[in-house]
Design a protein around this motif. Structure first.
Motif, mmCIF file in Angstrom:
data_model
loop_
_atom_site.group_PDB
_atom_site.id
_atom_site.type_symbol
_atom_site.label_atom_id
_atom_site.label_comp_id
_atom_site.label_asym_id
_atom_site.label_seq_id
_atom_site.Cartn_x
_atom_site.Cartn_y
_atom_site.Cartn_z
ATOM 1 N N HIS A 95 0.808 -1.221 0.000
ATOM 2 C CA HIS A 95 0.000 0.000 0.000
ATOM 3 C C HIS A 95 0.841 1.271 0.000
ATOM 4 O O HIS A 95 2.002 1.257 0.382
ATOM 5 C CB HIS A 95 -0.930 0.002 1.221
ATOM 6 C CG HIS A 95 -1.765 -1.231 1.302
ATOM 7 N ND1 HIS A 95 -1.581 -2.204 2.278
ATOM 8 C CD2 HIS A 95 -2.772 -1.680 0.507
ATOM 9 C CE1 HIS A 95 -2.445 -3.183 2.081
ATOM 10 N NE2 HIS A 95 -3.177 -2.895 1.011
ATOM 11 N N GLY A 96 0.211 2.353 -0.411
ATOM 12 C CA GLY A 96 0.843 3.669 -0.372
ATOM 13 C C GLY A 96 0.582 4.351 0.964
ATOM 14 O O GLY A 96 -0.244 3.891 1.759
ATOM 15 N N PRO A 97 1.262 5.457 1.215
ATOM 16 C CA PRO A 97 1.122 6.144 2.498
ATOM 17 C C PRO A 97 -0.273 6.696 2.763
ATOM 18 O O PRO A 97 -0.634 6.908 3.920
ATOM 19 C CB PRO A 97 2.154 7.267 2.423
ATOM 20 C CG PRO A 97 2.595 7.350 1.014
ATOM 21 C CD PRO A 97 2.250 6.068 0.352
ATOM 22 N N ASP A 98 -1.082 6.897 1.729
ATOM 23 C CA ASP A 98 -2.433 7.447 1.925
ATOM 24 C C ASP A 98 -3.515 6.377 1.992
ATOM 25 O O ASP A 98 -4.704 6.695 2.092
ATOM 26 C CB ASP A 98 -2.768 8.431 0.789
ATOM 27 C CG ASP A 98 -1.792 9.595 0.756
ATOM 28 O OD1 ASP A 98 -1.330 10.004 1.831
ATOM 29 O OD2 ASP A 98 -1.489 10.079 -0.350
ATOM 30 N N ASP A 99 -3.132 5.111 1.948
ATOM 31 C CA ASP A 99 -4.112 4.025 1.900
ATOM 32 C C ASP A 99 -4.721 3.670 3.255
ATOM 33 O O ASP A 99 -5.649 2.879 3.318
ATOM 34 C CB ASP A 99 -3.495 2.769 1.270
ATOM 35 C CG ASP A 99 -3.272 2.933 -0.224
ATOM 36 O OD1 ASP A 99 -3.897 3.815 -0.837
ATOM 37 O OD2 ASP A 99 -2.465 2.162 -0.771
ATOM 38 N N LYS A 100 -4.180 4.210 4.320
ATOM 39 C CA LYS A 100 -4.719 3.992 5.672
ATOM 40 C C LYS A 100 -4.784 2.504 6.042
ATOM 41 O O LYS A 100 -5.716 2.067 6.714
ATOM 42 C CB LYS A 100 -6.119 4.611 5.811
ATOM 43 C CG LYS A 100 -6.229 6.052 5.354
ATOM 44 C CD LYS A 100 -5.995 7.006 6.484
ATOM 45 C CE LYS A 100 -6.325 8.441 6.140
ATOM 46 N NZ LYS A 100 -5.381 9.135 5.341
ATOM 47 N N CYS A 101 -3.824 1.734 5.595
ATOM 48 C CA CYS A 101 -3.790 0.307 5.923
ATOM 49 C C CYS A 101 -3.176 0.110 7.307
ATOM 50 O O CYS A 101 -2.609 1.028 7.890
ATOM 51 C CB CYS A 101 -2.979 -0.464 4.880
ATOM 52 S SG CYS A 101 -1.224 -0.051 4.914
ATOM 53 N N HIS A 102 -3.246 -1.108 7.809
ATOM 54 C CA HIS A 102 -2.692 -1.439 9.123
ATOM 55 C C HIS A 102 -1.314 -2.103 8.989
ATOM 56 O O HIS A 102 -0.643 -2.350 9.974
ATOM 57 C CB HIS A 102 -3.665 -2.363 9.865
ATOM 58 C CG HIS A 102 -3.270 -2.668 11.272
ATOM 59 N ND1 HIS A 102 -3.200 -1.701 12.256
ATOM 60 C CD2 HIS A 102 -2.897 -3.833 11.860
ATOM 61 C CE1 HIS A 102 -2.820 -2.261 13.398
ATOM 62 N NE2 HIS A 102 -2.628 -3.551 13.183
ATOM 63 N N CYS A 103 -0.913 -2.402 7.739
ATOM 64 C CA CYS A 103 0.337 -3.149 7.558
ATOM 65 C C CYS A 103 1.535 -2.275 7.195
ATOM 66 O O CYS A 103 2.666 -2.728 7.277
ATOM 67 C CB CYS A 103 0.156 -4.265 6.528
ATOM 68 S SG CYS A 103 -0.438 -3.749 4.903
ATOM 69 N N ARG A 104 1.303 -1.030 6.816
ATOM 70 C CA ARG A 104 2.424 -0.172 6.424
ATOM 71 C C ARG A 104 3.172 0.325 7.652
ATOM 72 O O ARG A 104 2.602 0.965 8.523
ATOM 73 C CB ARG A 104 1.915 1.012 5.596
ATOM 74 C CG ARG A 104 3.028 1.897 5.076
ATOM 75 C CD ARG A 104 2.467 2.975 4.140
ATOM 76 N NE ARG A 104 3.455 3.992 3.871
ATOM 77 C CZ ARG A 104 4.467 3.862 3.015
ATOM 78 N NH1 ARG A 104 4.600 2.754 2.330
ATOM 79 N NH2 ARG A 104 5.331 4.838 2.834
ATOM 80 N N LYS A 105 4.462 -0.022 7.719
ATOM 81 C CA LYS A 105 5.265 0.463 8.838
ATOM 82 C C LYS A 105 5.252 2.000 8.830
ATOM 83 O O LYS A 105 5.341 2.560 7.760
ATOM 84 C CB LYS A 105 6.711 -0.063 8.714
ATOM 85 C CG LYS A 105 6.809 -1.573 8.837
ATOM 86 C CD LYS A 105 8.234 -2.078 8.789
ATOM 87 C CE LYS A 105 8.801 -2.049 7.387
ATOM 88 N NZ LYS A 105 10.159 -2.597 7.282
ATOM 89 N N PRO A 106 5.076 2.665 9.954
ATOM 90 C CA PRO A 106 5.320 2.248 11.332
ATOM 91 C C PRO A 106 4.165 1.551 12.036
ATOM 92 O O PRO A 106 4.261 1.275 13.234
ATOM 93 C CB PRO A 106 5.627 3.571 12.047
ATOM 94 C CG PRO A 106 4.789 4.568 11.327
ATOM 95 C CD PRO A 106 4.783 4.112 9.881
ATOM 96 N N LYS A 107 3.080 1.233 11.340
ATOM 97 C CA LYS A 107 2.002 0.481 11.985
ATOM 98 C C LYS A 107 2.451 -0.972 12.156
ATOM 99 O O LYS A 107 3.321 -1.456 11.436
ATOM 100 C CB LYS A 107 0.719 0.597 11.170
ATOM 101 C CG LYS A 107 0.163 2.007 11.217
ATOM 102 C CD LYS A 107 -1.176 2.110 10.570
ATOM 103 C CE LYS A 107 -1.682 3.550 10.693
ATOM 104 N NZ LYS A 107 -2.712 3.842 9.712
#
Length: 191
Positions: A95-107
């Protein structure tokens, strides 16, 4: 899985392979950092299962597709095997930084997935990265943070006040592996 199995989570770009501000978009652009494959082999010999947790927003940005990412990871696995190393798994966020996913670090999503898939708690597991978000993602689930000065690591190291508490800093993955596995378990006293 045996209780004595150790786990370590590595970021990819800037830790295992050379990073690029233009993104690593093809197997030809995927170039291992000198000594990184041997470092993974040393970690394996020291009893560590090595997994990779990596943001790959180039997919969401249309710079490369899943097939190309798979080819890059095949190259990484092949080079690791040539060095006597084994990577147990690669977990990535497309995902991109604006996708609001839970897997993109720092999440913490990638780390939660690693824990669930391997059936191992993340408390105290070393997390190795070259950026603040790598370390933040890991420490949010109890990992022990290690920063390497390859990739974006030198700039990250300058932000001492922002580093998670207890972060240890090393020149590269090889130096970190030598710290975690100080004596090569298969080196015998040859005379």
């Amino acid at each position: 899985m045996p209780n004595n199995t150790k786990l370590i989570v590595l970021d990819r770009d800037g830790v295992i392979n050379e990073d690029s501000d233009e993104y690593v978009k093809s197997p030809d652009e995927w170039i291992p950092i000198a000594g990184s494959m041997e470092a993974i082999a040393r970690l394996n010999r020291g009893g560590y299962r090595v997994v990779v947790a990596t943001n790959q927003s180039g997919i969401a940005r249309g710079m490369f597709d899943l097939e190309t990412l798979s080819a890059m990871h095949k190259k990484m696995h092949d080079l690791a095997n040539e060095a006597g190393a084994h990577i147990d798994g690669i977990f990535f966020c497309p995902h991109g930084p604006d996708d609001k996913c839970h897997c993109r670090k720092p999440k913490p999503g990638l780390f939660e997935e690693i824990s669930a898939r391997l059936g191992m708690p993340m408390e105290g597991v070393p997390v190795v990265g070259d950026s603040l978000r790598d370390l933040q993602a890991g420490t949010s689930v109890g990992c022990k943070p290690f920063l390497v000065k390859t990739g974006k690591g030198k700039k990250t190291a300058e932000k001492k006040d922002e580093l998670p508490a207890g972060t240890l800093v090393f020149a590269d993955l090889a130096a970190l592996a030598a710290h975690l596995v100080p004596a090569d378990p298969f080196a015998n006293n040859r005379k």
